[in-house]
Design an enzyme around this catalytic site. Sequence first.
Site, PDB file in Angstrom:
ATOM      1  N   ASP A  45       0.844  -1.217   0.000  1.00 50.42           N
ATOM      2  CA  ASP A  45       0.000   0.000   0.000  1.00 50.42           C
ATOM      3  C   ASP A  45       0.864   1.246   0.000  1.00 50.42           C
ATOM      4  O   ASP A  45       0.579   2.221  -0.689  1.00 50.42           O
ATOM      5  CB  ASP A  45      -0.889   0.034   1.255  1.00 50.42           C
ATOM      6  CG  ASP A  45      -2.162  -0.780   1.058  1.00 50.42           C
ATOM      7  OD1 ASP A  45      -2.452  -1.142  -0.102  1.00 50.42           O
ATOM      8  OD2 ASP A  45      -2.845  -1.052   2.062  1.00 50.42           O
ATOM      9  N   LEU A  89     -11.753  -1.368  -5.413  1.00 52.73           N
ATOM     10  CA  LEU A  89     -12.298  -0.331  -4.534  1.00 52.73           C
ATOM     11  C   LEU A  89     -11.208   0.680  -4.194  1.00 52.73           C
ATOM     12  O   LEU A  89     -10.039   0.314  -4.052  1.00 52.73           O
ATOM     13  CB  LEU A  89     -12.793  -0.957  -3.217  1.00 52.73           C
ATOM     14  CG  LEU A  89     -14.043  -1.829  -3.274  1.00 52.73           C
ATOM     15  CD1 LEU A  89     -14.228  -2.562  -1.949  1.00 52.73           C
ATOM     16  CD2 LEU A  89     -15.275  -0.973  -3.571  1.00 52.73           C
ATOM     17  N   LYS A 121     -14.725  -6.187   4.913  1.00 54.94           N
ATOM     18  CA  LYS A 121     -13.984  -6.415   3.674  1.00 54.94           C
ATOM     19  C   LYS A 121     -13.209  -7.712   3.863  1.00 54.94           C
ATOM     20  O   LYS A 121     -12.238  -7.774   4.611  1.00 54.94           O
ATOM     21  CB  LYS A 121     -13.030  -5.246   3.392  1.00 54.94           C
ATOM     22  CG  LYS A 121     -12.315  -5.362   2.066  1.00 54.94           C
ATOM     23  CD  LYS A 121     -11.544  -4.088   1.766  1.00 54.94           C
ATOM     24  CE  LYS A 121     -10.941  -4.091   0.382  1.00 54.94           C
ATOM     25  NZ  LYS A 121     -10.058  -5.207   0.092  1.00 54.94           N
ATOM     26  N   LYS A 302     -20.950   1.083   1.202  1.00 52.82           N
ATOM     27  CA  LYS A 302     -21.548   1.300  -0.119  1.00 52.82           C
ATOM     28  C   LYS A 302     -22.783   2.171   0.018  1.00 52.82           C
ATOM     29  O   LYS A 302     -23.481   2.088   1.034  1.00 52.82           O
ATOM     30  CB  LYS A 302     -21.987  -0.045  -0.723  1.00 52.82           C
ATOM     31  CG  LYS A 302     -20.854  -1.031  -0.898  1.00 52.82           C
ATOM     32  CD  LYS A 302     -21.357  -2.435  -1.217  1.00 52.82           C
ATOM     33  CE  LYS A 302     -20.150  -3.371  -1.325  1.00 52.82           C
ATOM     34  NZ  LYS A 302     -20.498  -4.773  -1.387  1.00 52.82           N
TER      35      LYS A 302
HETATM   36  S1  IVH Z   1     -17.718  -4.828  -3.271  1.00 52.62           S
HETATM   37  C1  IVH Z   1     -17.698  -2.969  -7.293  1.00 52.62           C
HETATM   38  N1  IVH Z   1     -17.739  -5.897  -0.897  1.00 52.62           N
HETATM   39  O1  IVH Z   1     -12.222  -6.121  -2.035  1.00 52.62           O
HETATM   40  C2  IVH Z   1     -17.620  -3.318  -5.882  1.00 52.62           C
HETATM   41  N2  IVH Z   1     -15.803  -6.103  -2.211  1.00 52.62           N
HETATM   42  O2  IVH Z   1     -10.170  -4.165  -2.710  1.00 52.62           O
HETATM   43  C3  IVH Z   1     -16.455  -4.103  -5.539  1.00 52.62           C
HETATM   44  N3  IVH Z   1     -14.012  -7.374  -1.119  1.00 52.62           N
HETATM   45  O3  IVH Z   1     -12.439  -6.496  -5.484  1.00 52.62           O
HETATM   46  C4  IVH Z   1     -16.666  -5.170  -4.615  1.00 52.62           C
HETATM   47  N4  IVH Z   1     -15.090  -7.818   0.722  1.00 52.62           N
HETATM   48  O4  IVH Z   1     -12.505  -8.626  -3.977  1.00 52.62           O
HETATM   49  C5  IVH Z   1     -17.032  -5.675  -2.014  1.00 52.62           C
HETATM   50  N5  IVH Z   1     -17.898  -6.819   1.220  1.00 52.62           N
HETATM   51  C6  IVH Z   1     -17.212  -6.603   0.102  1.00 52.62           C
HETATM   52  C7  IVH Z   1     -15.908  -7.083  -0.062  1.00 52.62           C
HETATM   53  C8  IVH Z   1     -15.230  -6.808  -1.231  1.00 52.62           C
HETATM   54  C9  IVH Z   1     -13.977  -7.986   0.059  1.00 52.62           C
HETATM   55  C10 IVH Z   1     -12.894  -7.357  -2.092  1.00 52.62           C
HETATM   56  C11 IVH Z   1     -13.282  -7.555  -3.515  1.00 52.62           C
HETATM   57  C12 IVH Z   1     -12.839  -6.289  -4.197  1.00 52.62           C
HETATM   58  C13 IVH Z   1     -11.711  -5.873  -3.307  1.00 52.62           C
HETATM   59  C14 IVH Z   1     -11.295  -4.453  -3.476  1.00 52.62           C
END
Ligand code: IVH
Length: 698
Positions: A45, A89, A121, A302
């Site tokens: 990061d 994200l 996440k 979100k």
């Molecule tokens: S939403 C378009 N929700 O984190 C929205 N992602 O660093 C993208 N991830 O690519 C995904 N937990 O692999 C979403 N609760 C969650 C998540 C999540 C893990 C991952 C996913 C994404 C990455 C981004």
Amino acid sequence: MTPMTTPVAVIVDAVGYAQAVEDAVKASAAYYSGGTSALDDDAYDRLVRGIAAWEAGHPEQVLPDSPTGKVAGGAVTGDVPHTVAMLSLDNVFSPEEFTAWTASLARRVDRDVERFSVEPKLDGLAVAARYSRGRLTRLITRGDGTAGEDVSHAIGTIEGLPAQLAVPVTAEVRGEVLMTTAQFEHANDVRTAQGGQPFANPRNAAAGTLRARDRAHTVPMTFFGYGLLPLADTGTALAARLRESAHSDLMDQAAGLGVNTTATTAVPGITARTVEEVLARVQEIAALRPELPFGIDGIVVKADLAADQRAAGCGSRAPRWAIAYKLPAVEKITRLLQVEWNVGRTGVIAPRAVLEPVEIEGSTITYATLHNPADITRRDLRLGDHVMVHRAGDVIPRVEAPVAHLRTGDEQPIVFPDTCPRCGSGIDTGEQRWRCENGRDCHLVASLSYAVGRDQLDIEGLGHTRVVQLVEAGLVADLADLFALTRDQLLGLDRMGETSTDNLLAALAAARNQPLSRVLCALGVRGTGRSMSRRIARHFATMDHLRAADAEAIQQVEGIGTEKAPSIVAELAELAPLIDKLAAAGVNMTEPGATPPTTTDTAADGGTVAAQRPAGPLAGMSVVVTGTMTGPLEKLSRNQMNELVERAGGRSSSSVSKKTTLVVAGEGAGSKRVKAETLGVRLATPDEFAALVADHLD
Ligand code: IVH
């Protein structure tokens, strides 16, 4: 909650920038392929933020493979196109950054976002699972976001991703594949049993396992859904419903179809109306993180409503309606320097890793648990290895696995003890957790062996084996019990004849007359070794005076500061019953030749203990003894020489410096004598010294 304070890697020129991009691409490739990167998440990061910062100032020099422009820089791309891009994200690292993000979102949407969804996440890999009339037909990795790799071979090995949905719908479920801590342990057991290198962490294990095609043993993984969207052949009514559903509704629908979601965990997704509510939930999830059976690396927030998401739109890399609130990394790579073997209260012998200090979540980690010897073998750890260290919250840090590809060949095997490191007895290696054969008595055997040693009570005839025998026979449960041993009891022991019994009884009788300094030392008060015990004994002269002293009074003794004094007071209080028992058994509690401190009452502080002025021929002198003693001092051990120095009013030391006033140089004296000569420190032969302290020789 600790804000994430990951500093940015500083890049100063185009060469540094190119190198940084190369490092990031390599690390990223390893990350997505199940290999282990040389950079932990935090370092990655930091590097990417540094790259972004440099690019902001040099937009014309941005390299095509820079990780900043990618959905997933370095990802293994596949040939199955995604119907809708699988985006990444953007990150925020603090409440301030998060609040700023909500403000920019509100500007974009042209109103305050009505409702947020907040969920963990999950730290795994994104996959898209295509269901056709309820049947799981295809599983695809994220790849570069536009097209991914077909990993349908893994269907059936992922818990929470059913082969058949509860309702025969055609739709795509998106979510994260990960390994729980238990699944990770199992995967590494299987892998090392087959002679493979263990995976460094659950994320790597999931990535490697998902992509492996022809494994003899399949190891289970877990799926958590976070998206549900229509496919080309989804019926129009359902497609419209999915497009119009709020994220929280979609999650309910997914759960209703039989897909696992965060709703089944201790940190279910929730909705929140305000920034404050979101931040409160972020705190809650962060607090629960250490106890979760799977890894999370942040919280995803979100805009919950479909209308808000549409209004916000998406960038090329990430949607504008969602953000990852990153939590501090709980894993870092560092080096394994040593393994220590500690014996616990119950006799369990546990290995502990000594690490090159590394900072995780704001604390410096120097030690980590290694559980048990089998664990070391299973993980194939070696001294000098780079290891992945995990620490979340107040949980004891643990070494997850070596980063095997960083090995240089200089790593050394970890040597296992073959006797108990505390008491020297045998080790019971029958169970995973090794135990000293003395079990709970290990501590007793070790402390008794120490107490009767040459520099403490000096009880001849009480070697280690005899101590074990006395403890095992139930005759001795503490130090004072030794002095209550009867002739008959001793004669009843194996290999104990009349002569040995009488000798031991005589040695015990003589030990009753040892000076207070040695009794103190035998008690094993933490932080007081031989010379400190002598100083304390000379200062207080009697056990009663010492026990009456408070922390402030104890600080009058040279070398005892504000930290040590209270702990000595506390330990003496703890030892009170034993001290009383020893005194009752006739053990001497005074220091010959020392006078107790006098209490001088002053109007100001109501009484202080006056510091003792040492008297004697060596008063105020710092004395070093070196070489072999001869003449009248011939029989004295180094410890006894030091005692003699202090009885005569001096201070004993083991190293020669400018502060040394006298060096007693016996036969064969070497470097200390030379140093004394160079520094012009006064030298004395053993005979000269004996004459000087003649009045104090026993
Ligand atoms: S939403 C378009 N929700 O984190 C929205 N992602 O660093 C993208 N991830 O690519 C995904 N937990 O692999 C979403 N609760 C969650 C998540 C999540 C893990 C991952 C996913 C994404 C990455 C981004």
